[in-house]
Scaffold this motif. Structure first.
Motif, PDB file in Angstrom:
ATOM      1  N   HIS A   1      43.144  36.881  41.123  1.00  0.00           N
ATOM      2  CA  HIS A   1      43.854  36.671  39.656  1.00  0.00           C
ATOM      3  C   HIS A   1      44.512  35.422  39.436  1.00  0.00           C
TER       4      HIS A   1
ATOM      5  N   ARG B   1      43.680  41.166  33.150  1.00  0.00           N
ATOM      6  CA  ARG B   1      45.050  42.101  32.675  1.00  0.00           C
ATOM      7  C   ARG B   1      45.672  42.592  34.060  1.00  0.00           C
ATOM      8  N   LYS B   2      46.694  42.664  34.210  1.00  0.00           N
ATOM      9  CA  LYS B   2      47.472  43.215  35.226  1.00  0.00           C
ATOM     10  C   LYS B   2      47.112  44.756  35.651  1.00  0.00           C
ATOM     11  N   LYS B   3      47.434  44.915  36.949  1.00  0.00           N
ATOM     12  CA  LYS B   3      47.528  46.611  37.405  1.00  0.00           C
ATOM     13  C   LYS B   3      46.153  47.176  37.197  1.00  0.00           C
ATOM     14  N   GLY B   4      45.224  46.424  37.220  1.00  0.00           N
ATOM     15  CA  GLY B   4      43.754  47.033  37.124  1.00  0.00           C
ATOM     16  C   GLY B   4      43.349  47.566  35.938  1.00  0.00           C
ATOM     17  N   LYS B   5      44.013  47.224  34.715  1.00  0.00           N
ATOM     18  CA  LYS B   5      43.438  47.737  33.456  1.00  0.00           C
ATOM     19  C   LYS B   5      42.237  46.770  33.300  1.00  0.00           C
TER      20      LYS B   5
ATOM     21  N   ARG C   1      43.383  39.951  46.811  1.00  0.00           N
ATOM     22  CA  ARG C   1      43.379  40.602  45.443  1.00  0.00           C
ATOM     23  C   ARG C   1      44.124  39.839  44.631  1.00  0.00           C
ATOM     24  N   ASN C   2      45.367  39.289  45.178  1.00  0.00           N
ATOM     25  CA  ASN C   2      46.253  38.315  44.233  1.00  0.00           C
ATOM     26  C   ASN C   2      45.514  36.991  43.953  1.00  0.00           C
TER      27      ASN C   2
END
Length: 82
Positions: free
Chosen positions: A8, A43-47, A4-5
């Motif tokens: 991004h 965007r961070k945190k799944g936004k 996942r990381n």
């Protein structure tokens, strides 16, 4: 690092700009070679959505004398972007 990381660490899209360099006999715009001007990052945190980051803002963009293309990273056109 998890999968996942790693996902991004790369932008979602490349942003390129092509200047209008002329017109053909039918009046259609002729575009110059695309130049990479930035990227769209997740965007961070799944936004949802993305963050547009421009490294260059072409003067021709403000004068509507060119076209912006947004191309997926890793797509077929990825190798040809400059």
């Amino acid at each position: 690092m998890t999968d996942r990381n790693q996902k991004h660490d790369r932008p979602l899209f490349r942003v390129t700009f092509s200047r209008i360099v002329g017109q053909d006999q039918r009046g259609n715009d002729i575009l110059g070679r695309p130049k990479e001007i930035g990227a769209v990052w997740p965007r961070k945190k799944g936004k949802t959505g993305g963050i547009l980051s421009l490294d260059i803002i072409p003067v021709e963009l403000t004068q509507r004398q060119g076209v912006i293309f947004v191309l997926p990273v890793g797509g077929d056109d990825d190798a040809g972007a400059q």
